[in-house]
Design an enzyme around this catalytic site. Structure first.
Site, PDB file in Angstrom:
ATOM      1  N   GLU A  79      46.558  32.186  47.698  1.00  0.00           N
ATOM      2  CA  GLU A  79      46.628  33.653  47.719  1.00  0.00           C
ATOM      3  C   GLU A  79      46.588  34.173  49.147  1.00  0.00           C
ATOM      4  O   GLU A  79      47.335  35.085  49.511  1.00  0.00           O
ATOM      5  CB  GLU A  79      45.500  34.244  46.881  1.00  0.00           C
ATOM      6  N   TRP A 122      44.986  57.291  33.856  1.00  0.00           N
ATOM      7  CA  TRP A 122      45.314  55.867  33.939  1.00  0.00           C
ATOM      8  C   TRP A 122      44.557  55.231  32.784  1.00  0.00           C
ATOM      9  O   TRP A 122      43.348  55.033  32.862  1.00  0.00           O
ATOM     10  CB  TRP A 122      44.875  55.275  35.274  1.00  0.00           C
ATOM     11  N   HIS A 172      49.371  13.378  53.350  1.00  0.00           N
ATOM     12  CA  HIS A 172      50.554  12.885  52.616  1.00  0.00           C
ATOM     13  C   HIS A 172      51.814  13.555  53.089  1.00  0.00           C
ATOM     14  O   HIS A 172      52.830  13.565  52.389  1.00  0.00           O
ATOM     15  CB  HIS A 172      50.341  13.111  51.106  1.00  0.00           C
ATOM     16  N   GLU A 219      53.796  37.854  52.814  1.00  0.00           N
ATOM     17  CA  GLU A 219      54.534  38.989  52.244  1.00  0.00           C
ATOM     18  C   GLU A 219      54.350  40.267  53.046  1.00  0.00           C
ATOM     19  O   GLU A 219      55.228  41.128  53.030  1.00  0.00           O
ATOM     20  CB  GLU A 219      54.179  39.201  50.780  1.00  0.00           C
ATOM     21  N   LYS A 245      56.939  46.533  43.959  1.00  0.00           N
ATOM     22  CA  LYS A 245      55.606  46.408  43.359  1.00  0.00           C
ATOM     23  C   LYS A 245      55.688  45.678  42.022  1.00  0.00           C
ATOM     24  O   LYS A 245      54.829  44.888  41.687  1.00  0.00           O
ATOM     25  CB  LYS A 245      54.974  47.793  43.158  1.00  0.00           C
ATOM     26  N   LYS A 295      49.621  36.519  50.828  1.00  0.00           N
ATOM     27  CA  LYS A 295      49.345  37.810  51.479  1.00  0.00           C
ATOM     28  C   LYS A 295      49.927  37.832  52.893  1.00  0.00           C
ATOM     29  O   LYS A 295      50.601  38.764  53.300  1.00  0.00           O
ATOM     30  CB  LYS A 295      47.829  38.041  51.537  1.00  0.00           C
ATOM     31  N   ARG A 329      46.298  58.480  41.420  1.00  0.00           N
ATOM     32  CA  ARG A 329      45.101  57.981  40.719  1.00  0.00           C
ATOM     33  C   ARG A 329      45.403  57.631  39.256  1.00  0.00           C
ATOM     34  O   ARG A 329      44.577  57.067  38.552  1.00  0.00           O
ATOM     35  CB  ARG A 329      43.965  59.003  40.768  1.00  0.00           C
ATOM     36  N   ASN A 357      36.919  61.158  34.511  1.00  0.00           N
ATOM     37  CA  ASN A 357      37.383  59.949  35.195  1.00  0.00           C
ATOM     38  C   ASN A 357      36.223  58.962  35.171  1.00  0.00           C
ATOM     39  O   ASN A 357      35.129  59.283  35.608  1.00  0.00           O
ATOM     40  CB  ASN A 357      37.775  60.248  36.652  1.00  0.00           C
ATOM     41  N   GLY A 358      36.475  57.768  34.626  1.00  0.00           N
ATOM     42  CA  GLY A 358      35.434  56.730  34.596  1.00  0.00           C
ATOM     43  C   GLY A 358      35.479  55.990  33.278  1.00  0.00           C
ATOM     44  O   GLY A 358      36.441  56.100  32.516  1.00  0.00           O
ATOM     45  N   CYS A 397      41.343  57.786  37.120  1.00  0.00           N
ATOM     46  CA  CYS A 397      42.145  58.955  36.743  1.00  0.00           C
ATOM     47  C   CYS A 397      41.878  60.036  37.786  1.00  0.00           C
ATOM     48  O   CYS A 397      41.061  59.880  38.667  1.00  0.00           O
ATOM     49  CB  CYS A 397      41.719  59.470  35.372  1.00  0.00           C
TER      50      CYS A 397
HETATM   51  C1  AGP Z   1      51.473  39.964  45.088  1.00  0.00           C
HETATM   52  O1  AGP Z   1      50.940  40.496  46.300  1.00  0.00           O
HETATM   53  C2  AGP Z   1      52.906  40.358  44.914  1.00  0.00           C
HETATM   54  N1  AGP Z   1      53.044  41.764  44.940  1.00  0.00           N
HETATM   55  C3  AGP Z   1      53.561  39.655  43.730  1.00  0.00           C
HETATM   56  O2  AGP Z   1      53.462  38.268  43.954  1.00  0.00           O
HETATM   57  C4  AGP Z   1      52.965  39.952  42.338  1.00  0.00           C
HETATM   58  O3  AGP Z   1      51.696  39.375  42.228  1.00  0.00           O
HETATM   59  C5  AGP Z   1      53.890  39.299  41.292  1.00  0.00           C
HETATM   60  O4  AGP Z   1      55.153  39.895  41.384  1.00  0.00           O
HETATM   61  C6  AGP Z   1      53.350  39.447  39.864  1.00  0.00           C
HETATM   62  O5  AGP Z   1      53.262  40.799  39.543  1.00  0.00           O
HETATM   63  P1  AGP Z   1      52.505  41.195  38.175  1.00  0.00           P
HETATM   64  O6  AGP Z   1      51.069  40.790  38.329  1.00  0.00           O
HETATM   65  O7  AGP Z   1      52.670  42.679  38.063  1.00  0.00           O
HETATM   66  O8  AGP Z   1      53.162  40.447  37.050  1.00  0.00           O
END
Ligand code: AGP
Length: 609
Positions: A481, A75, A504, A488, A604, A485, A28, A101-102, A2
């Site tokens: 993962e 938050w 394979h 994207e 996001k 990264k 925050r 905050n915490g 927060c």
């Molecule tokens: C991850 O870097 C991406 N931004 C995306 O794959 C994200 O993880 C996915 O859209 C799921 O989002 P969520 O965890 O908010 O459901």
């Protein structure tokens, strides 16, 4: 995470200054906001759920009298985003107001103790116990000043806090104290400020005093006085000049939010270890009773589910089915039923594909559990039980700190389930719990010692046309993962698959200099993974290995390697081993001239199917 702020002005009203400062702290936290000021011996408070602009429109946050006040942008971690849970919180007498905050870990027992002494609580937050604790200290010692009462009260707190406290009994002071959560003081000739972060007051002054852990500071128009909480000894510290631009300051000096959030992981992992245990136990009970368990998510959250399926299997002997949310209805829509349990994992709690899978399961009477970073999100409202991972807002589009936090929560869940099912000895439980507690420090070490090397690797491979990311066992999830990264935010095509799959098919792509990233913890897969590395090398691949420090065998085979501290248990290895891959993607993006915070075509939170 927060944002707190406080100010004492020589002239003029504090409320508008607080409002503007909270706007600068909005990154925050932004699910609730509130302000408190003191004027003519009276406390004035305005607070509500909602973003700052929304609350200002309905409540007019500037319309509070007085030249001294505090504010908070929230938050939520404990207690949904509602007016009653918004800060500031006040004591029974209505004379003391506090923002925090915490996370207070021992708030439940403190609350019981204080209720037993007659204190009446209004909210469901952990924070409210602090202001009643201060009130109780003053009741027991009426001659104490506010600063000494706050000092005494903080000695009872377990967990993290940065607090700012005001009282109508001492209307010219703000008392602050911190442990783990950040706190800074700003000074100029007309005012004094306290805040979670420098951006809050940077447009007003560039003279900042950093408050350290375990310190309490008293603010007044005469200046500031710092004391150590342990022994009340005075600490002398001069202000330093901050030469950041306001834009840099919001990123705490980092060039991008993504890098700031990668570096925040030691702190966010510590917060993820401060969960409300009874929710974890309840969730473990539901998982234990289920005939079948689906782990449902998208993107990075799906990779957390993939890793979790190994944790649940290896620790609790529970088979779970990680399912990409957009495929769930097609694949399991007919079979899911009252004996099924869905654990939906979503940082935003608003991902349309994940919610669609959850709705389908709910319609067929399945039990829905939720793991999210946003309290009050749709997922928290449709889940039978949910856990908030407490990572704080993640501004970068690419999930980094929220991924490692998801893994930590899922590991804690798997451990509780294992204990409930009697599948691991107490010694093994204690060993894994101790390793989990140490992970924040391990992650800190990796960032401090390996970031420079990752930067060099990114420079070396910045023009590579594609990458493989390979792992075995639980490290397959880490490899997936790392690949996501890189794709994207650096826009580099990459392929990830279990290393045993190479022969394979995919290995046909390998030619001289083809970069292959291997995730190589020293677990049961280590030996066979060496064979996979050899088969890639034989075809001219360039081997980039994330290894346990001192792994001489793989060092000899790798063209480049990044070292992770020894002794990480296999089921926890994705947390430390993903950090170098997050950094690799970030520095590859920067090398290729892209903005890692705002990758093209991505949002996001994907709230469309
Ligand atoms: C991850 O870097 C991406 N931004 C995306 O794959 C994200 O993880 C996915 O859209 C799921 O989002 P969520 O965890 O908010 O459901």
């Amino acid at each position: 995470m927060c944002g707190i702020f406080g100010c004492i002005l020589k002239n003029g009203n504090a409320a508008p200054v607080i409002h503007e400062a909270l706007k600068r702290l909005e990154y925050r936290g932004y699910d609730s906001v509130g302000e408190a000021t003191i004027h003519n011996g009276k406390l004035y408070i305005k607070k509500d759920q909602g973003k700052i602009d929304e609350v200002h429109k309905t409540r007019n946050l500037d319309d509070l009298p007085g030249s001294l006040g505090i504010g908070h942008t929230r938050w939520a971690t404990h207690g949904a985003p509602l007016e009653v849970n918004a800060h500031p919180h006040v004591d029974c007498s209505g004379q003391i107001a506090l923002v925090h905050n915490g996370i207070i870990e021992n708030f439940s027992e403190l609350k019981l103790e204080l209720e037993g002494l007659g204190h009446v609580f209004k909210s469901r937050t952990d924070t409210e116990v602090i202001v009643h604790l201060i009130e109780q200290v003053l009741k027991n010692n009426p001659s104490l000043g506010l600063a000494d009462a706050v000092l005494e009260a903080t000695k009872r707190l377990d967990g993290s806090y940065a607090i700012a406290v005001i009282s109508t009994k001492e209307p010219n002071k703000i008392i602050c104290a911190r442990h783990e959560s950040p706190l800074v003081v700003g000074v100029n000739e007309n005012a004094i400020y306290c805040a979670s972060d420098i951006p809050a007051f940077l447009p007003l002054t560039n003279k900042a005093v950093i408050i350290n852990d375990g310190e309490l500071v008293t603010l007044s128009l005469e200046g500031y006085e710092i004391k150590k909480i342990t022994d009340a000894s005075l600490v002398l510290r001069e202000p330093k000049i901050i030469d950041w631009t306001p834009e840099m300051a919001v990123k705490q000096g980092y060039p991008h939010f993504m890098l700031k959030e990668i570096h925040e992981q030691p702190e966010t992992l510590r917060n993820t270890l401060r969960l409300q245990e009874h929710y974890l136990d309840l969730m473990a009970t539901f998982l234990d009773r289920a005939r079948e368990v689906f782990l449902v998510a998208c993107g990075t959250s799906y990779h957390a589910c993939l890793a979790a399926s190994y944790m649940f299997s290896k620790l609790a002997f529970l088979a779970t089915y990680p399912v990409i949310a957009s495929e769930f209805v097609e694949q399991h829509g007919k079979s899911v039923n009252i004996d099924s349990t869905i654990l939906a994992v979503s940082q935003s709690g608003e991902t349309a594909d994940t919610l669609a899978a959850v709705n389908c399961a709910r319609q067929r009477a399945a039990t829905v559990l939720g793991l999210t970073n946003v309290i009050g999100s749709t997922l928290t409202r449709v889940s039978r039980v949910y856990v908030g991972q407490q990572s704080g807002p993640e501004i970068g589009v690419a999930a980094t700190k929220t991924f490692s936090s998801q893994l930590s929560v899922l590991a804690q869940l798997a451990l509780r389930l294992a204990k409930k099912r009697g599948k691991v000895s107490q010694d093994e439980m204690d060993f894994l719990a101790e390793k989990l507690e140490k992970l924040p420090d391990t992650v800190e070490t990796i960032i401090q010692t390996q970031e420079e090397k990752v930067k060099q690797i990114a420079k070396k491979y910045k023009d590579a046309k594609t990458f493989f990311f390979l792992g075995r066992g639980i490290s397959t999830a880490t490899a997936y993962e790392g690949r996501l990264k890189l794709m994207e935010i650096a826009y580099v095509p990459a392929i990830a698959f279990p290393a045993g799959e190479s022969k394979h098919g995919p290995i046909s792509l390998v030619e001289q200099g083809f970069p292959v990233v291997f995730v190589c913890p020293k677990d049961e897969t280590h030996k066979i993974l060496i064979g996979n590395i050899m088969e890639m090398k034989a075809r001219g691949a360039s081997i980039i290995a994330v290894i346990e420090e001192g792994d001489e065998e793989i060092k000899k085979l790798a063209d480049d390697y990044i070292e992770v501290p020894k002794g990480i248990p296999e089921v926890l290895s994705p947390i430390p081993f993903v950090i170098p891959l997050q950094l690799l993607a970030y520095y590859m993006a920067v090398e290729r001239g892209h903005n890692p915070d705002m990758p093209r075509n991505l949002a996001k939170s994907v709230t469309v199917k």
